[in-house]
Design a protein around this motif. Structure first.
Motif, PDB file in Angstrom:
ATOM      1  N   ASP A 126       7.680  -4.817   2.465  1.00 13.68           N
ATOM      2  CA  ASP A 126       6.566  -4.408   1.694  1.00 13.68           C
ATOM      3  C   ASP A 126       5.278  -4.983   2.143  1.00 13.68           C
ATOM      4  OD1 ASP A 126       8.287  -2.818   0.026  1.00 13.68           O
ATOM      5  OD2 ASP A 126       8.871  -4.574  -1.303  1.00 13.68           O
ATOM      6  N   CYS A 127       4.333  -4.172   2.384  1.00 18.09           N
ATOM      7  CA  CYS A 127       3.206  -4.748   2.848  1.00 18.09           C
ATOM      8  C   CYS A 127       2.093  -4.487   1.935  1.00 18.09           C
ATOM      9  CB  CYS A 127       2.891  -4.235   4.113  1.00 18.09           C
ATOM     10  SG  CYS A 127       4.245  -4.425   5.392  1.00 18.09           S
ATOM     11  N   TYR A 128       0.909  -5.395   1.863  1.00 17.08           N
ATOM     12  CA  TYR A 128      -0.359  -5.296   1.663  1.00 17.08           C
ATOM     13  C   TYR A 128      -1.435  -5.691   2.598  1.00 17.08           C
ATOM     14  CZ  TYR A 128      -4.289  -5.236  -1.573  1.00 17.08           C
ATOM     15  OH  TYR A 128      -5.517  -4.661  -2.250  1.00 17.08           O
ATOM     16  N   ALA A 129      -2.140  -4.747   2.911  1.00 19.31           N
ATOM     17  CA  ALA A 129      -3.267  -4.903   3.916  1.00 19.31           C
ATOM     18  C   ALA A 129      -4.494  -5.036   3.717  1.00 19.31           C
ATOM     19  CB  ALA A 129      -3.042  -3.984   5.313  1.00 19.31           C
ATOM     20  N   VAL A 130      -5.491  -5.751   4.143  1.00 16.53           N
ATOM     21  CA  VAL A 130      -7.038  -5.767   4.122  1.00 16.53           C
ATOM     22  C   VAL A 130      -7.461  -5.856   5.384  1.00 16.53           C
ATOM     23  CG1 VAL A 130      -8.951  -6.847   3.164  1.00 16.53           C
ATOM     24  CG2 VAL A 130      -6.879  -6.855   1.751  1.00 16.53           C
ATOM     25  N   ALA A 131      -8.086  -4.826   5.862  1.00 18.45           N
ATOM     26  CA  ALA A 131      -8.586  -5.192   7.487  1.00 18.45           C
ATOM     27  C   ALA A 131      -9.681  -4.142   7.692  1.00 18.45           C
ATOM     28  CB  ALA A 131      -7.465  -4.734   8.360  1.00 18.45           C
ATOM     29  N   GLN A 132     -10.288  -4.691   8.642  1.00 21.93           N
ATOM     30  CA  GLN A 132     -11.698  -3.562   9.241  1.00 21.93           C
ATOM     31  C   GLN A 132     -11.084  -2.808  10.265  1.00 21.93           C
ATOM     32  OE1 GLN A 132     -12.103  -7.148   8.543  1.00 21.93           O
ATOM     33  NE2 GLN A 132     -12.740  -6.173   6.507  1.00 21.93           N
ATOM     34  N   GLU A 133      -9.846  -2.931  10.815  1.00 23.67           N
ATOM     35  CA  GLU A 133      -9.415  -1.776  11.850  1.00 23.67           C
ATOM     36  C   GLU A 133      -8.082  -0.870  11.495  1.00 23.67           C
ATOM     37  OE1 GLU A 133      -6.704  -5.275  12.488  1.00 23.67           O
ATOM     38  OE2 GLU A 133      -8.861  -4.919  11.771  1.00 23.67           O
ATOM     39  N   ALA A 134      -8.318   0.134  12.012  1.00 21.79           N
ATOM     40  CA  ALA A 134      -7.020   0.818  11.808  1.00 21.79           C
ATOM     41  C   ALA A 134      -5.659   0.322  11.963  1.00 21.79           C
ATOM     42  CB  ALA A 134      -6.965   2.366  12.601  1.00 21.79           C
ATOM     43  N   LEU A 135      -4.468   0.497  11.127  1.00 21.01           N
ATOM     44  CA  LEU A 135      -3.259  -0.246  11.278  1.00 21.01           C
ATOM     45  C   LEU A 135      -2.054   0.838  11.642  1.00 21.01           C
ATOM     46  CD1 LEU A 135      -3.716  -2.729   8.383  1.00 21.01           C
ATOM     47  CD2 LEU A 135      -4.162  -3.230  10.983  1.00 21.01           C
ATOM     48  N   VAL A 136      -1.108   0.536  12.147  1.00 19.59           N
ATOM     49  CA  VAL A 136       0.047   1.240  12.482  1.00 19.59           C
ATOM     50  C   VAL A 136       1.111   0.349  11.408  1.00 19.59           C
ATOM     51  CG1 VAL A 136       1.693   2.260  14.003  1.00 19.59           C
ATOM     52  CG2 VAL A 136      -0.772   2.388  14.338  1.00 19.59           C
ATOM     53  N   VAL A 137       1.936   1.064  10.794  1.00 19.62           N
ATOM     54  CA  VAL A 137       2.931   0.456   9.934  1.00 19.62           C
ATOM     55  C   VAL A 137       4.351   1.400  10.301  1.00 19.62           C
ATOM     56  CG1 VAL A 137       3.871  -0.186   7.800  1.00 19.62           C
ATOM     57  CG2 VAL A 137       1.583  -0.350   8.280  1.00 19.62           C
ATOM     58  N   ALA A 138       5.184   0.753  10.932  1.00 19.49           N
ATOM     59  CA  ALA A 138       6.439   1.345  11.481  1.00 19.49           C
ATOM     60  C   ALA A 138       7.273   1.569  10.123  1.00 19.49           C
ATOM     61  CB  ALA A 138       7.043   0.587  12.428  1.00 19.49           C
ATOM     62  N   VAL A 139       8.098   2.667  10.110  1.00 15.57           N
ATOM     63  CA  VAL A 139       9.107   2.967   9.089  1.00 15.57           C
ATOM     64  C   VAL A 139      10.374   2.729   9.782  1.00 15.57           C
ATOM     65  CG1 VAL A 139       9.841   4.480   7.510  1.00 15.57           C
ATOM     66  CG2 VAL A 139       7.392   4.169   7.804  1.00 15.57           C
ATOM     67  N   TYR A 140      11.417   1.966   9.384  1.00 13.47           N
ATOM     68  CA  TYR A 140      12.791   1.624   9.663  1.00 13.47           C
ATOM     69  C   TYR A 140      13.591   2.257   8.845  1.00 13.47           C
ATOM     70  CZ  TYR A 140      16.607  -0.535  12.002  1.00 13.47           C
ATOM     71  OH  TYR A 140      17.841  -0.652  12.765  1.00 13.47           O
ATOM     72  N   PRO A 141      14.326   3.418   9.248  1.00 14.01           N
ATOM     73  CA  PRO A 141      15.391   4.303   8.571  1.00 14.01           C
ATOM     74  C   PRO A 141      16.744   3.858   8.842  1.00 14.01           C
ATOM     75  CG  PRO A 141      14.455   5.549  10.162  1.00 14.01           C
ATOM     76  CD  PRO A 141      13.896   4.403  10.415  1.00 14.01           C
ATOM     77  N   GLY A 142      16.844   2.686   9.742  1.00 18.79           N
ATOM     78  CA  GLY A 142      18.263   2.577  10.253  1.00 18.79           C
ATOM     79  C   GLY A 142      18.595   2.444  11.421  1.00 18.79           C
TER      80      GLY A 142
END
Length: 245
Positions: A126-142
């Motif tokens: 579980d993530c919480y992000a504060v940033a000035q640039e775009a982010l990529v968050v991977a989804v891992y389904p197994g």
């Protein structure tokens, strides 16, 4: 609390290098990966101690808080992190501890802002992000999913801060009564996103449940988007920008 201390967090091996300094902080079961402008390990450790103490002390006073699978009443006298958890549980229909990982992630991230302009806190996926640039968050389904290593969410800079929380009924240590490979929720409120991910996953026992579950989550104020995967089927709604990891 939110994780067993001996869990191997394999997904952290796939974090891409980014600007700033990445570090780990673990206090008993709470195991965080953090990226900030500098090494803020000491400050993060102190914040984790503070929030864990508040949660555990409240639980000693009200034991149901740590064990209930049903919502509990709001308590205006409780610490802020406890109030967030209680509020999320009530809003979604789950116990307050369903929101603990997200609540800690956001509380720590916000607590670090006096020392950093950008911060990402990941707590058990579980993530919480504060940033000035775009982010990529991977989804891992197994490892057996056809979507493995193929799916991620892109968070535009203007949409941050943002929480991205995921529940799974087929992998990991989190309690789930569903069978979804991944149930991911976006919200500005990480406690709400965490509780909603649990509740969304609980509603999925069969691939045909994906669309009804996504219809349900649209009724929750504060949820900005959601994604659910089971076997070879995927459903998404809301502010979801799919990309490759």
């Amino acid at each position: 609390m939110d994780a067993v201390g001996s869990v191997h967090r394999f997904y952290r091996e796939h974090h891409r290098p980014g600007p700033g300094h990445a570090f780990h902080v673990q206090v008993e079961q709470t195991d965080l990966w953090v990226r900030a402008d500098a090494d803020l390990s000491r400050q993060t450790h102190d914040l984790v101690l503070t929030f864990r103490r508040q949660i555990l002390q409240y639980g000693r006073t009200f034991p149901d808080f740590l064990t209930s699978l049903m919502p509990l009443p709001e308590d205006p006298l409780a610490p802020e992190i406890v109030r967030r958890m209680l509020r999320a549980g009530l809003q979604v229909g789950v116990g307050p501890m369903a929101a603990v990982a997200g609540a800690i992630a956001q509380a720590v991230a916000e607590g670090l802002l006096p020392w950093t302009t950008s911060v990402i806190v990941e707590n058990g996926g579980d993530c919480y992000a504060v940033a000035q640039e775009a982010l990529v968050v991977a989804v891992y389904p197994g490892k057996n999913s056809p979507f493995r290593d193929r799916l991620a969410l892109k968070l535009a800079a203007e949409d941050l801060p943002m929480a991205v929380c995921t529940s799974s009924g087929s992998l990991g240590h989190s309690l789930s009564f569903g069978r979804a490979d991944a149930a991911t929720v976006l919200s500005k409120d990480a406690a709400l996103a965490d509780a909603c991910a649990t509740a969304l996953g609980n509603r999925i026992q069969h691939p045909d449940d994906l669309e009804p579950a996504l219809t349900w989550i649209q009724s929750i104020p504060g949820v900005l988007g959601a994604l659910a995967i089971m076997h070879d089927r995927l459903a998404a709604w809301g502010h979801i920008a799919l990309t490759s990891p």
